[in-house]
Motif scaffolding. Sequence first.
Motif, PDB file in Angstrom:
ATOM      1  N   CYS A  85       0.826  -1.217   0.000  1.00  0.00           N
ATOM      2  CA  CYS A  85       0.000   0.000   0.000  1.00  0.00           C
ATOM      3  C   CYS A  85       0.856   1.262   0.000  1.00  0.00           C
ATOM      4  O   CYS A  85       0.490   2.256  -0.611  1.00  0.00           O
ATOM      5  CB  CYS A  85      -0.954  -0.017   1.191  1.00  0.00           C
ATOM      6  SG  CYS A  85      -2.215  -1.285   0.984  1.00  0.00           S
ATOM      7  N   CYS A  89      -1.089   2.861  -2.949  1.00  0.00           N
ATOM      8  CA  CYS A  89      -2.318   3.537  -2.500  1.00  0.00           C
ATOM      9  C   CYS A  89      -2.436   4.927  -3.131  1.00  0.00           C
ATOM     10  O   CYS A  89      -1.450   5.649  -3.201  1.00  0.00           O
ATOM     11  CB  CYS A  89      -2.299   3.710  -0.980  1.00  0.00           C
ATOM     12  SG  CYS A  89      -3.348   2.539  -0.145  1.00  0.00           S
ATOM     13  N   ASN A 292      -5.197   4.414 -13.604  1.00  0.00           N
ATOM     14  CA  ASN A 292      -3.904   3.770 -13.312  1.00  0.00           C
ATOM     15  C   ASN A 292      -3.571   2.719 -14.361  1.00  0.00           C
ATOM     16  O   ASN A 292      -2.421   2.541 -14.735  1.00  0.00           O
ATOM     17  CB  ASN A 292      -3.957   3.090 -11.943  1.00  0.00           C
ATOM     18  CG  ASN A 292      -3.966   4.102 -10.826  1.00  0.00           C
ATOM     19  OD1 ASN A 292      -3.315   5.143 -10.904  1.00  0.00           O
ATOM     20  ND2 ASN A 292      -4.718   3.816  -9.782  1.00  0.00           N
ATOM     21  N   ARG A 328      -3.468   7.956 -10.207  1.00  0.00           N
ATOM     22  CA  ARG A 328      -2.636   8.601  -9.188  1.00  0.00           C
ATOM     23  C   ARG A 328      -1.807   9.678  -9.877  1.00  0.00           C
ATOM     24  O   ARG A 328      -1.289   9.472 -10.973  1.00  0.00           O
ATOM     25  CB  ARG A 328      -1.690   7.574  -8.551  1.00  0.00           C
ATOM     26  CG  ARG A 328      -2.373   6.497  -7.753  1.00  0.00           C
ATOM     27  CD  ARG A 328      -1.358   5.439  -7.348  1.00  0.00           C
ATOM     28  NE  ARG A 328      -0.573   5.850  -6.200  1.00  0.00           N
ATOM     29  CZ  ARG A 328       0.718   5.572  -6.025  1.00  0.00           C
ATOM     30  NH1 ARG A 328       1.381   4.898  -6.950  1.00  0.00           N
ATOM     31  NH2 ARG A 328       1.353   5.944  -4.949  1.00  0.00           N
ATOM     32  N   THR A 448      -9.852   0.126  -5.103  1.00  0.00           N
ATOM     33  CA  THR A 448      -8.414   0.189  -4.822  1.00  0.00           C
ATOM     34  C   THR A 448      -8.014  -0.999  -3.955  1.00  0.00           C
ATOM     35  O   THR A 448      -8.860  -1.687  -3.372  1.00  0.00           O
ATOM     36  CB  THR A 448      -8.056   1.488  -4.074  1.00  0.00           C
ATOM     37  OG1 THR A 448      -8.703   1.467  -2.806  1.00  0.00           O
ATOM     38  CG2 THR A 448      -8.488   2.721  -4.839  1.00  0.00           C
TER      39      THR A 448
END
Length: 473
Positions: A85, A89, A292, A328, A448
């Motif tokens: 993560c 993340c 992503n 991201r 996610t």
Amino acid sequence: MKEPIHPSELDPKERITGFKEVISGYREDQAVEEARRCLQCKNPLCIQGCPVGIDIKKFIAHIQRGKFLRAYEIIKEKNRFPSICGRVCPAEYQCRRACVLSGKHAPYASARAIQIHFLERFAGDYGLRHAGGRASSRLPRDGRRVAIVGSGPAGVCCAGELARAGVTPVLYEALHLPGGVLRYGIPEFRLPRDVLRQEIDTILSAGGEVIPNVLVGRTCALDELREQYDAVFLGVGAGTPSFLGIPGEQLGNVYSANEYLTRVNLMQAHHFPEYHTPIHVPARAVVIGGGNTAMDAARVALRLQAAQGMKPEVTVVYRRTEEEMPCRRLELLHAQEEGVKFKFLTQPVEFQGDAQGRVRGLRAVECRLGEKDASGRRRPVPQPDRPLQIECDGAVIAIGLRPNQVLTRLTPQLKLNSRGEIEVDSQTMATSLAGVFAGGDIAGGEGTVIEAMGMAKKAARGILHFLSGKNSS
Ligand SMILES: Cc1cc2nc3c(=O)[nH]c(=O)nc-3n(C[C@H](O)[C@H](O)[C@H](O)COP(=O)(O)OP(=O)(O)OC[C@H]3O[C@@H](n4cnc5c(N)ncnc54)[C@H](O)[C@@H]3O)c2cc1C
């Protein structure tokens, strides 16, 4: 206020020559310095921004004092994959966005926010290095066994929670290696495979085994697992690609992102013929999408071109603007630094092919932004009188994923919602079938890693409660 500390990164020119991890982690002194920027707020909003409620304030306080293993243990109380993560993340939309240093109105965290994800990664890697992940002695088993279908973050996390409670989890995985998207979707330059392996091993070291190459629904039926085990958890993910539905999508060298990334990340197509899976490396690649997955596909495509000695030429085509891209921010920045080109406000209309049925171009139209839609982003409005032509000889479609249908289609008793996701009780994650629970993308839709793990933890609690009822009846 001190400036944020950034870990070092590979030079973009060097990055595209291979799959080496782009970002190096913090050194100990860097981690302490970044942790010391944390204000240790009385009311730490960052914790509310974390989908699994990691005690961010506390773990950072321990890094400030050089108590790295303690920081690791605090994270592990809520998150079983800190090294993963900390790398993947979308912190800028979650904990970092809530950080008081980020400022109030940004749609995502400002650069000033504490680099919580890098600190988490630091603590996670420290824990793996210095404590072998801790966890690891096999706990006593109590004879109860739970089948887990799918070994992505949801399946592995659920297995870990159950193993800690003395229940034996047995994971059934369709592919030959565990990890789900972490293995076949996210490339090594973002998530090195030894980190993935160590994180999974650490979790399963408390008990549990993975049985690979079993497609539940085909190799064996869900009902067989229900008979053999005390309960079943379904974590089969959202592995069905969405397509544009435009002419020419079936042409040669047009891939779905799932297939494209699986060929490289799982099947090592970039080492063909040493490995058996081939892949087409176009001189001009287009990637459709803005998440992503699109960034991963574009950056993989660049690396494949570079490996063949070609001049890298990859264009991402997206119908909105940079502002609305769901990826991201770091992936976008890295893609830009590495030389990926972007064509915003562009809607594909038709792939054009040659006489051999291979893609040769993309016809598109310009868009303008209209009113906000249900996602809160401004809707793209195609302008048919503003045509565009994009030359390409390879394309990857990365516009989203839908629930994996193999198991659900072959198990009609399982109740689904209108999107094809398994319907669950939001508290226990129980499905419509007694003793069967679900979590991750198959229950919550494309999400996610940390969200999948949050659902899996909830499901593990639901399963333990179900098992205790079974025992007492
Ligand atoms: C390319 C890509 C990049 C991403 N990047 C990020 C990111 O940077 N950060 C982030 O937080 N999230 C990211 N995501 C999303 C994230 O990876 C997913 O939300 C998460 O992996 C979902 O976990 P899961 O366990 O529910 O499913 P998955 O990870 O999809 O795992 C499901 C597993 O079940 C197996 N399976 C399916 N059907 C069966 C069956 N019938 N029998 C046996 N096994 C079966 C599959 O083979 C797979 O291994 C990305 C997704 C993709 C596709």
